[in-house]
Write a protein that holds these residues in place. Structure first.
Motif, PDB file in Angstrom:
ATOM      1  N   ARG A   1      -1.512 -12.939   5.297  1.00 24.92           N
ATOM      2  CA  ARG A   1      -1.281 -11.492   5.431  1.00 24.92           C
ATOM      3  C   ARG A   1       0.168 -11.202   5.790  1.00 24.92           C
ATOM      4  O   ARG A   1       0.782 -10.273   5.257  1.00 24.92           O
ATOM      5  CB  ARG A   1      -2.151 -10.923   6.564  1.00 24.92           C
ATOM      6  CG  ARG A   1      -3.592 -10.781   6.259  1.00 24.92           C
ATOM      7  CD  ARG A   1      -4.317 -10.390   7.538  1.00 24.92           C
ATOM      8  NE  ARG A   1      -4.013  -9.021   7.927  1.00 24.92           N
ATOM      9  CZ  ARG A   1      -4.874  -8.016   7.833  1.00 24.92           C
ATOM     10  NH1 ARG A   1      -6.084  -8.227   7.392  1.00 24.92           N
ATOM     11  NH2 ARG A   1      -4.524  -6.803   8.194  1.00 24.92           N
TER      12      ARG A   1
ATOM     13  N   VAL B   1      -4.484  -5.705  -1.891  1.00 22.93           N
ATOM     14  CA  VAL B   1      -3.652  -5.607  -0.692  1.00 22.93           C
ATOM     15  C   VAL B   1      -3.236  -4.145  -0.492  1.00 22.93           C
ATOM     16  O   VAL B   1      -2.654  -3.539  -1.396  1.00 22.93           O
ATOM     17  CB  VAL B   1      -2.394  -6.510  -0.800  1.00 22.93           C
ATOM     18  CG1 VAL B   1      -1.593  -6.483   0.492  1.00 22.93           C
ATOM     19  CG2 VAL B   1      -2.770  -7.946  -1.147  1.00 22.93           C
ATOM     20  N   TYR B   2      -3.557  -3.608   0.670  1.00 21.38           N
ATOM     21  CA  TYR B   2      -3.222  -2.215   1.003  1.00 21.38           C
ATOM     22  C   TYR B   2      -2.191  -2.224   2.125  1.00 21.38           C
ATOM     23  O   TYR B   2      -2.447  -2.783   3.190  1.00 21.38           O
ATOM     24  CB  TYR B   2      -4.471  -1.446   1.450  1.00 21.38           C
ATOM     25  CG  TYR B   2      -5.547  -1.399   0.384  1.00 21.38           C
ATOM     26  CD1 TYR B   2      -6.409  -2.471   0.180  1.00 21.38           C
ATOM     27  CD2 TYR B   2      -5.691  -0.271  -0.412  1.00 21.38           C
ATOM     28  CE1 TYR B   2      -7.382  -2.426  -0.802  1.00 21.38           C
ATOM     29  CE2 TYR B   2      -6.672  -0.216  -1.407  1.00 21.38           C
ATOM     30  CZ  TYR B   2      -7.510  -1.304  -1.591  1.00 21.38           C
ATOM     31  OH  TYR B   2      -8.465  -1.267  -2.562  1.00 21.38           O
ATOM     32  N   CYS B   3      -1.033  -1.602   1.863  1.00 25.70           N
ATOM     33  CA  CYS B   3       0.056  -1.645   2.853  1.00 25.70           C
ATOM     34  C   CYS B   3       0.555  -0.258   3.201  1.00 25.70           C
ATOM     35  O   CYS B   3       0.538   0.645   2.377  1.00 25.70           O
ATOM     36  CB  CYS B   3       1.284  -2.353   2.287  1.00 25.70           C
ATOM     37  SG  CYS B   3       1.055  -4.020   1.810  1.00 25.70           S
ATOM     38  N   THR B   4       1.073  -0.145   4.413  1.00 30.69           N
ATOM     39  CA  THR B   4       1.837   1.047   4.784  1.00 30.69           C
ATOM     40  C   THR B   4       3.277   0.640   5.057  1.00 30.69           C
ATOM     41  O   THR B   4       3.535  -0.320   5.778  1.00 30.69           O
ATOM     42  CB  THR B   4       1.262   1.706   6.052  1.00 30.69           C
ATOM     43  OG1 THR B   4      -0.089   2.083   5.791  1.00 30.69           O
ATOM     44  CG2 THR B   4       2.062   2.946   6.428  1.00 30.69           C
TER      45      THR B   4
ATOM     46  N   VAL C   1       6.650  -3.035   7.315  1.00 32.31           N
ATOM     47  CA  VAL C   1       5.493  -3.041   6.430  1.00 32.31           C
ATOM     48  C   VAL C   1       4.284  -3.562   7.198  1.00 32.31           C
ATOM     49  O   VAL C   1       4.344  -4.641   7.799  1.00 32.31           O
ATOM     50  CB  VAL C   1       5.740  -3.919   5.184  1.00 32.31           C
ATOM     51  CG1 VAL C   1       4.482  -4.006   4.325  1.00 32.31           C
ATOM     52  CG2 VAL C   1       6.905  -3.372   4.369  1.00 32.31           C
TER      53      VAL C   1
ATOM     54  N   LEU D   1       0.520   0.888  -2.022  1.00 29.03           N
ATOM     55  CA  LEU D   1       1.570   1.151  -1.033  1.00 29.03           C
ATOM     56  C   LEU D   1       1.569   2.614  -0.644  1.00 29.03           C
ATOM     57  O   LEU D   1       1.513   3.479  -1.509  1.00 29.03           O
ATOM     58  CB  LEU D   1       2.955   0.822  -1.625  1.00 29.03           C
ATOM     59  CG  LEU D   1       3.245  -0.610  -2.028  1.00 29.03           C
ATOM     60  CD1 LEU D   1       4.664  -0.711  -2.573  1.00 29.03           C
ATOM     61  CD2 LEU D   1       3.073  -1.551  -0.841  1.00 29.03           C
TER      62      LEU D   1
ATOM     63  N   ALA E   1       3.005  -9.069   3.664  1.00 29.81           N
ATOM     64  CA  ALA E   1       3.777  -7.950   4.206  1.00 29.81           C
ATOM     65  C   ALA E   1       5.275  -8.208   4.036  1.00 29.81           C
ATOM     66  O   ALA E   1       6.040  -7.304   3.674  1.00 29.81           O
ATOM     67  CB  ALA E   1       3.441  -7.747   5.684  1.00 29.81           C
TER      68      ALA E   1
ATOM     69  N   ILE F   1       0.122  -4.436   6.927  1.00 33.12           N
ATOM     70  CA  ILE F   1      -1.005  -4.635   6.007  1.00 33.12           C
ATOM     71  C   ILE F   1      -2.203  -3.894   6.597  1.00 33.12           C
ATOM     72  O   ILE F   1      -2.631  -4.179   7.710  1.00 33.12           O
ATOM     73  CB  ILE F   1      -1.351  -6.135   5.872  1.00 33.12           C
ATOM     74  CG1 ILE F   1      -0.148  -6.932   5.360  1.00 33.12           C
ATOM     75  CG2 ILE F   1      -2.576  -6.329   4.975  1.00 33.12           C
ATOM     76  CD1 ILE F   1       0.111  -6.879   3.895  1.00 33.12           C
ATOM     77  N   ASP F   2      -2.725  -2.930   5.851  1.00 36.99           N
ATOM     78  CA  ASP F   2      -3.902  -2.184   6.328  1.00 36.99           C
ATOM     79  C   ASP F   2      -5.188  -2.918   5.959  1.00 36.99           C
ATOM     80  O   ASP F   2      -6.145  -2.926   6.716  1.00 36.99           O
ATOM     81  CB  ASP F   2      -3.917  -0.777   5.724  1.00 36.99           C
ATOM     82  CG  ASP F   2      -2.639  -0.020   6.074  1.00 36.99           C
ATOM     83  OD1 ASP F   2      -2.205  -0.126   7.238  1.00 36.99           O
ATOM     84  OD2 ASP F   2      -2.065   0.641   5.191  1.00 36.99           O
TER      85      ASP F   2
ATOM     86  N   VAL G   1       6.519  -7.617   0.493  1.00 37.84           N
ATOM     87  CA  VAL G   1       6.724  -6.185   0.221  1.00 37.84           C
ATOM     88  C   VAL G   1       8.024  -5.727   0.894  1.00 37.84           C
ATOM     89  O   VAL G   1       8.853  -5.038   0.294  1.00 37.84           O
ATOM     90  CB  VAL G   1       5.522  -5.347   0.715  1.00 37.84           C
ATOM     91  CG1 VAL G   1       5.817  -3.860   0.570  1.00 37.84           C
ATOM     92  CG2 VAL G   1       4.256  -5.729  -0.041  1.00 37.84           C
ATOM     93  N   ARG G   2       8.216  -6.147   2.138  1.00 41.46           N
ATOM     94  CA  ARG G   2       9.430  -5.722   2.858  1.00 41.46           C
ATOM     95  C   ARG G   2      10.688  -6.218   2.158  1.00 41.46           C
ATOM     96  O   ARG G   2      11.699  -5.515   2.102  1.00 41.46           O
ATOM     97  CB  ARG G   2       9.398  -6.226   4.315  1.00 41.46           C
ATOM     98  CG  ARG G   2      10.440  -5.528   5.190  1.00 41.46           C
ATOM     99  CD  ARG G   2      10.158  -5.729   6.666  1.00 41.46           C
ATOM    100  NE  ARG G   2      10.239  -7.115   7.072  1.00 41.46           N
ATOM    101  CZ  ARG G   2      11.377  -7.727   7.418  1.00 41.46           C
ATOM    102  NH1 ARG G   2      12.513  -7.066   7.413  1.00 41.46           N
ATOM    103  NH2 ARG G   2      11.378  -8.993   7.778  1.00 41.46           N
TER     104      ARG G   2
END
Ligand SMILES: Nc1nc2c(ncn2[C@@H]2O[C@H](COP(=O)(O)OP(=O)(O)OP(=O)(O)O)[C@@H](O)[C@H]2O)c(=O)[nH]1
Ligand SMILES: [Mg+2]
Length: 313
Positions: free
Chosen positions: A193, A234-237, A218, A280, A197, A220-221, A200-201
């Motif tokens: 995980r 993968v769901y990210c904020t 970033v 995202l 993240a 990970i939700d 993505v970052r």
């Protein structure tokens, strides 16, 4: 007898510590960017010198990549610098990575000052020699030799791999004789995980400028592996600090967030070896860099050091 032990990669931001780590272990375990303060966490990754049957002796170098040492202006940065400094007490050998294409400055003085009280051998790694004229290298080695009583000074290019074999041999020679510390297939302590993240970052860093790289995180939700063989979801904020930063990360017509998403998804698919659905979203989290709870949730470690004794008046 094989050797094994811990080597910490220490230095100023942007010196190329993470690039060097990836080069040595042969896999991208740490993200890299042209912006300083990319690494926010300690990352352990192991270089294995195969069993005798494959030409090695089973030795291991356990690298600890660290955040670049800088003047911390937020709680995030205090944690980052503490994490880096803390490794100085824990490892067998310290590899001080210096960007040989830049002139040494006060930050470098500060970092070499930290080495004054260490008892372990310190190897100075002069990185980015692909950017340095050969004639400039010897004077730099002579100059840098005064910073500390180094066990060795090794010029390398993490980008091209030049000198890296020699660096590995030098480091290995300074480690104790020991049985392996980790199993032969162990690569890194980074959970999947966290790796996701970070990937993505990395794309956020690559596509943004100015203050944004520093003020994004970033989280990970959801990491949905239920159909992992076919599709990893993968769901990210992406956290930003100000309302005004949100439209920059999203871009005109969502163009920027789409680009970040596509680039990150390609890396995730390569790394996880499966198709990836990446969701995202961008949210404002004011002053998250000073919010201890958010930092805990993001997994930025907090090294608890003993408080310094108060100075007598
Ligand atoms: N030309 C050249 N560039 C390099 C070399 N090593 C690293 N870089 C570049 O230097 C920049 C910083 O590299 P990183 O590996 O992220 O540096 P770092 O020391 O881990 O930085 P922080 O995590 O911020 O402390 C990136 O743009 C790399 O591509 C090298 O040997 N030669
Ligand atoms: Mg780094």
């Amino acid at each position: 007898m094989p050797r094994a032990g811990f080597v910490s990669l220490i230095g100023r931001p942007n010196a190329g510590k993470s690039t060097l780590l990836n080069r040595i272990v042969g896999t991208k375990v740490a993200i890299v960017s042209d912006k300083p303060q990319t690494t926010r966490n300690r990352i352990v990754a192991v270089k294995h010198f195969d069993e005798a049957a494959s030409g090695g002796d089973g030795s291991q170098i356990v690298f600890v990549d660290t955040p670049g040492i800088h003047r911390p202006l937020h709680r995030l940065n205090v944690r980052m610098v503490d994490a880096a400094v803390e490794t100085l007490r824990e490892v067998d050998v310290i590899a001080l990575v210096f960007d040989a294409s830049t002139a040494p400055g006060r930050g470098d003085q500060y970092v070499s000052g930290l080495l004054q009280h260490v008892t372990q051998p310190v190897v100075l790694v002069l990185n980015k020699i692909d950017l340095v004229a050969k004639s400039a290298l010897l004077p730099l080695m002579a100059h840098a030799g005064a910073w500390h009583d180094f066990a060795a000074i090794v010029p390398v290019s993490a980008a091209t791999g030049d000198g890296v074999d020699r660096l590995e041999r030098v480091l290995l020679g300074l480690l104790p004789e020991s049985d392996p510390i980790f199993p032969g297939d162990y690569l890194t302590d980074q959970p999947e995980r966290a790796m996701a993240a970070e990937m993505v970052r990395e794309k956020v860093l690559a596509n943004t400028r100015a203050e944004l790289p520093f003020s994004t995180a970033v989280a990970i939700d959801e990491f949905d592996e239920s159909e992992r063989d076919e599709l990893l979801r993968v769901y990210c904020t992406i956290w930003v600090e100000h309302e005004s930063q949100k439209p920059i990360v999203i871009g005109r017509g969502g163009e920027m967030i789409k680009r970040i998403g596509t680039e990150a998804r390609q890396d995730l698919e390569r790394f996880f070896g499966t198709r990836v659905f990446l969701d995202l979203r961008v949210k404002v989290n004011p002053d998250w860099r000073n919010n201890e709870r958010t930092l805990d949730e993001l997994g930025v470690p907090q090294v608890r050091r003993k408080p310094r004794p108060k100075r007598k008046a």
